[in-house]
Scaffold this motif. Structure first.
Motif, mmCIF file in Angstrom:
data_model
loop_
_atom_site.group_PDB
_atom_site.id
_atom_site.type_symbol
_atom_site.label_atom_id
_atom_site.label_comp_id
_atom_site.label_asym_id
_atom_site.label_seq_id
_atom_site.Cartn_x
_atom_site.Cartn_y
_atom_site.Cartn_z
ATOM 1 N N LYS A 1 0.835 -1.204 0.000
ATOM 2 C CA LYS A 1 0.000 0.000 0.000
ATOM 3 C C LYS A 1 0.874 1.259 0.000
ATOM 4 O O LYS A 1 0.623 2.213 -0.749
ATOM 5 N N ASN A 2 1.902 1.268 0.849
ATOM 6 C CA ASN A 2 2.793 2.429 0.927
ATOM 7 C C ASN A 2 3.565 2.632 -0.367
ATOM 8 O O ASN A 2 3.815 3.768 -0.785
ATOM 9 N N PHE A 3 3.958 1.537 -1.012
ATOM 10 C CA PHE A 3 4.662 1.613 -2.287
ATOM 11 C C PHE A 3 3.775 2.278 -3.341
ATOM 12 O O PHE A 3 4.228 3.152 -4.093
ATOM 13 N N TYR A 4 2.525 1.878 -3.392
ATOM 14 C CA TYR A 4 1.606 2.450 -4.384
ATOM 15 C C TYR A 4 1.234 3.891 -4.044
ATOM 16 O O TYR A 4 0.981 4.698 -4.942
ATOM 17 N N ASN A 5 1.205 4.210 -2.766
ATOM 18 C CA ASN A 5 1.010 5.620 -2.392
ATOM 19 C C ASN A 5 2.180 6.459 -2.897
ATOM 20 O O ASN A 5 2.003 7.589 -3.368
ATOM 21 N N PHE A 6 3.376 5.902 -2.791
ATOM 22 C CA PHE A 6 4.573 6.580 -3.309
ATOM 23 C C PHE A 6 4.462 6.795 -4.819
ATOM 24 O O PHE A 6 4.767 7.874 -5.339
ATOM 25 N N LEU A 7 4.016 5.766 -5.532
ATOM 26 C CA LEU A 7 3.900 5.852 -6.993
ATOM 27 C C LEU A 7 2.877 6.895 -7.428
ATOM 28 O O LEU A 7 3.122 7.684 -8.347
ATOM 29 N N THR A 8 1.720 6.897 -6.749
ATOM 30 C CA THR A 8 0.631 7.768 -7.189
ATOM 31 C C THR A 8 0.722 9.185 -6.630
ATOM 32 O O THR A 8 0.279 10.134 -7.281
ATOM 33 N N ILE A 9 1.309 9.328 -5.440
ATOM 34 C CA ILE A 9 1.371 10.657 -4.815
ATOM 35 C C ILE A 9 2.723 11.320 -5.071
ATOM 36 O O ILE A 9 2.791 12.442 -5.578
ATOM 37 N N GLU A 10 3.811 10.622 -4.726
ATOM 38 C CA GLU A 10 5.136 11.221 -4.861
ATOM 39 C C GLU A 10 5.601 11.286 -6.316
ATOM 40 O O GLU A 10 6.126 12.297 -6.761
ATOM 41 N N LYS A 11 5.412 10.181 -7.062
ATOM 42 C CA LYS A 11 5.859 10.140 -8.459
ATOM 43 C C LYS A 11 4.763 10.578 -9.429
ATOM 44 O O LYS A 11 5.011 10.728 -10.628
ATOM 45 N N GLU A 12 3.538 10.743 -8.902
ATOM 46 C CA GLU A 12 2.399 11.251 -9.687
ATOM 47 C C GLU A 12 2.127 10.405 -10.927
ATOM 48 O O GLU A 12 1.798 10.915 -12.001
ATOM 49 N N LEU A 13 2.264 9.085 -10.782
ATOM 50 C CA LEU A 13 1.939 8.195 -11.896
ATOM 51 C C LEU A 13 0.430 8.088 -12.051
ATOM 52 O O LEU A 13 -0.308 8.039 -11.055
ATOM 53 N N VAL A 14 -0.003 8.047 -13.284
ATOM 54 C CA VAL A 14 -1.443 7.917 -13.547
ATOM 55 C C VAL A 14 -1.758 6.429 -13.664
ATOM 56 O O VAL A 14 -1.865 5.863 -14.758
ATOM 57 N N ILE A 15 -1.855 5.783 -12.523
ATOM 58 C CA ILE A 15 -2.202 4.360 -12.459
ATOM 59 C C ILE A 15 -3.219 4.175 -11.341
ATOM 60 O O ILE A 15 -3.242 4.946 -10.374
ATOM 61 N N PRO A 16 -4.088 3.175 -11.470
ATOM 62 C CA PRO A 16 -5.053 2.933 -10.384
ATOM 63 C C PRO A 16 -4.344 2.440 -9.133
ATOM 64 O O PRO A 16 -3.471 1.582 -9.209
ATOM 65 N N ASN A 17 -4.708 3.000 -8.000
ATOM 66 C CA ASN A 17 -4.109 2.579 -6.726
ATOM 67 C C ASN A 17 -4.899 1.387 -6.194
ATOM 68 O O ASN A 17 -5.679 1.494 -5.246
ATOM 69 N N VAL A 18 -4.645 0.238 -6.813
ATOM 70 C CA VAL A 18 -5.402 -0.975 -6.485
ATOM 71 C C VAL A 18 -5.247 -1.398 -5.025
ATOM 72 O O VAL A 18 -6.231 -1.738 -4.359
ATOM 73 N N PRO A 19 -4.029 -1.398 -4.445
ATOM 74 C CA PRO A 19 -3.884 -1.845 -3.048
ATOM 75 C C PRO A 19 -4.705 -1.039 -2.046
ATOM 76 O O PRO A 19 -4.963 -1.511 -0.941
ATOM 77 N N LYS A 20 -5.111 0.183 -2.448
ATOM 78 C CA LYS A 20 -5.923 1.005 -1.551
ATOM 79 C C LYS A 20 -7.228 0.296 -1.190
ATOM 80 O O LYS A 20 -7.802 0.508 -0.117
ATOM 81 N N LYS A 21 -7.698 -0.572 -2.102
ATOM 82 C CA LYS A 21 -8.956 -1.294 -1.870
ATOM 83 C C LYS A 21 -8.751 -2.612 -1.124
ATOM 84 O O LYS A 21 -9.725 -3.265 -0.747
ATOM 85 N N MET A 22 -7.508 -2.999 -0.944
ATOM 86 C CA MET A 22 -7.227 -4.274 -0.275
ATOM 87 C C MET A 22 -7.362 -4.118 1.235
ATOM 88 O O MET A 22 -6.770 -3.207 1.821
ATOM 89 N N LYS A 23 -8.102 -4.998 1.841
ATOM 90 C CA LYS A 23 -8.383 -4.879 3.275
ATOM 91 C C LYS A 23 -7.327 -5.597 4.115
ATOM 92 O O LYS A 23 -6.942 -6.734 3.828
ATOM 93 N N LEU A 24 -6.887 -4.902 5.143
ATOM 94 C CA LEU A 24 -6.005 -5.523 6.128
ATOM 95 C C LEU A 24 -6.828 -6.472 6.992
ATOM 96 O O LEU A 24 -8.044 -6.315 7.131
ATOM 97 N N LYS A 25 -6.165 -7.439 7.585
ATOM 98 C CA LYS A 25 -6.862 -8.381 8.465
ATOM 99 C C LYS A 25 -6.882 -7.849 9.889
ATOM 100 O O LYS A 25 -5.941 -7.176 10.326
ATOM 101 N N TYR A 26 -7.950 -8.154 10.583
ATOM 102 C CA TYR A 26 -8.097 -7.671 11.952
ATOM 103 C C TYR A 26 -7.090 -8.363 12.864
ATOM 104 O O TYR A 26 -6.935 -9.581 12.845
ATOM 105 N N GLU A 27 -6.384 -7.559 13.633
ATOM 106 C CA GLU A 27 -5.419 -8.091 14.591
ATOM 107 C C GLU A 27 -5.942 -7.897 16.000
ATOM 108 O O GLU A 27 -6.177 -6.770 16.426
ATOM 109 N N ASN A 28 -6.133 -8.989 16.689
ATOM 110 C CA ASN A 28 -6.535 -8.929 18.092
ATOM 111 C C ASN A 28 -5.288 -9.112 18.932
ATOM 112 O O ASN A 28 -4.740 -10.215 19.016
ATOM 113 N N PRO A 29 -4.770 -8.028 19.546
ATOM 114 C CA PRO A 29 -3.495 -8.119 20.262
ATOM 115 C C PRO A 29 -3.488 -9.170 21.374
ATOM 116 O O PRO A 29 -2.537 -9.905 21.542
#
Length: 429
Positions: free
Chosen positions: A184-212
């Protein structure tokens, strides 16, 4: 294993971007890196005014890499003058591997304006780059030619397969989330920092719930562990056959200081005699520690006041400080642990962690806790006995303490011990 051409040149190294090891001299020396040639990169490591700056070089040809290194060094020495004469970079990058190396540089703040820079630990950078390398390995195994694969060819179906792979491979929610957050952070870098015109697919990927579900160490187990911390039978034989002496004169004191302060390991090794506060009667009042995790994340530019933690003085901590002869060292800028040793604080923290694990096994205790659980144990006891944990600065909010540090079973046992009742039998009516 083949390596890039190398002749000794000040500041020039070869690194494997798969495992982040320097490999210009000998793979054996660097713990057996055997990753292929395409994972290797020339790297510049320059010290300017006591600050270490690094950069992954673009060229895979030795002579060109040396030229890049010299240009990088000149840029560091004369940043303003050189920048005014730079020609616009007309090179267009499209390969996935190019952006992977750019991301690594960005994490190290190379080419990042001062106001946008973030201080990240070497460990975080290494792990994050490792996760992205893992994604690259997956693409390669599934038919992707990394020497030709562009970032635009990685579509939502490829990313979806990688998501499935992570689900099948990592049953631990925490490990799964570490991998996915890096993507997710890598794709944020691509779309925000490098301003690539690509769909940020990982943004839709859900993290799993962690019960500490935090657990604490019982009093009996901790006392048993302390009882075996001696110079006798202190040699650990590693799987490689190497022998390590896990005992030092300060080992027991260091582990006890972790237990009695509730601070993180790196924070414990940073505590000094000058952090001890006494009251007007000359009695111990508290120790003022520093929340280093908060400082790195929210105060890296030192624009805020340091986040201090006010550590209460328990009977056990008082006894430990007396053993450490605090009265003779009040106000002195000396570390409480191993000050007379020529040892880096990070190295000391690792050493204490390894020693804790070794002696835990010597005491024949379970493998379900580590030195980190001493913090959870302390905060659980502090919560039960005072309810003032967050007020002392250990965490920003009560919710963080309750969710991540309080052992629920210990709370239940304490409620039972105090005689919890549903009905008040003395109530009238």
């Amino acid at each position: 294993m083949k390596v890039l051409k190398y002749k000794k040149f000040v500041g020039l190294h070869i690194v494997c971007k798969r495992c982040n090891r320097q490999i210009e001299l000998s793979q054996t020396q660097y713990k057996g890196c055997n990753h292929p040639l395409e994972r290797q990169r020339y790297k510049a490591v320059i010290k300017i005014n006591g600050v270490r700056r690094t950069k992954d070089l673009k060229s895979l040809v030795y002579d060109d890499a040396v030229k890049e290194l010299l240009e990088f060094k000149e840029l560091l020495i004369n940043p303003i003058e050189l920048n005014t004469n730079l020609k616009p970079n007309e090179e267009k990058f499209e390969l996935f591997t190019d952006f992977m190396f750019m991301y690594s540089d960005w994490l190290e703040n190379i080419g990042v304006p001062r106001h946008e820079q973030k201080i990240r630990s070497e460990k975080y950078i290494k792990e994050t780059v490792g996760y992205i390398n893992k994604f690259g390995s997956f693409l390669k195994k599934n038919g992707g030619d990394l020497s030709k694969l562009t970032i635009y060819q990685i579509d939502k179906f490829m990313l979806g397969k990688y998501y499935e792979y992570l689900e099948e491979t990592y049953k631990s929610h925490a490990t799964f989330n570490h991998n996915l957050r890096a993507l997710k952070n890598f794709y944020n870098f691509l779309t925000i920092e490098k301003e690539l015109v690509i769909p940020n697919v990982p943004k839709k990927m859900k993290l799993k719930y962690e019960n500490p579900n935090p657990t604490s160490i019982s009093d009996q187990d901790f006392l048993k562990l302390l009882s075996v911390i001696t110079e006798k039978d202190s040699i650990e034989i590693l799987k490689s056959g190497a022998k390590k002496n896990r005992y030092r004169p300060y080992t027991k004191d260091g582990i006890e200081l972790c237990a009695y302060t509730g601070m993180r390991l790196e924070e414990v090794t940073s505590l000094k005699y000058s952090d001890i506060v006494i009251d007007t009667d000359g009695e111990l009042e508290c120790i003022i520690g520093t929340d280093l995790k908060f400082e790195r994340a929210h105060n890296w530019d030192k624009t805020k006041a340091t986040k201090s933690v006010y550590i209460p003085i328990s009977n056990e901590l008082k006894e430990l400080l007396e053993r450490l002869d605090y009265k003779s060292n009040l106000g002195v800028n000396k570390y409480l642990i191993a000050d007379d040793m020529n040892i880096d604080r990070k190295t000391l923290a690792k050493q204490l962690s390894h020693s804790f694990t070794f002696y835990r096994r010597q005491a024949k205790l379970g493998d379900d806790f580590s030195i980190k659980h001493l913090r959870k144990t302390f905060l659980t006891k502090l919560h039960l006995q005072t309810g003032l944990t967050e007020s002392m600065g250990y965490q920003k909010t009560a919710s963080v303490v309750l969710k991540n540090y309080i052992d629920k079973k210990a709370v239940v046992k304490e409620a039972n011990k105090r005689g919890f009742r549903y009905f008040n039998t003395n109530a009238n009516g």
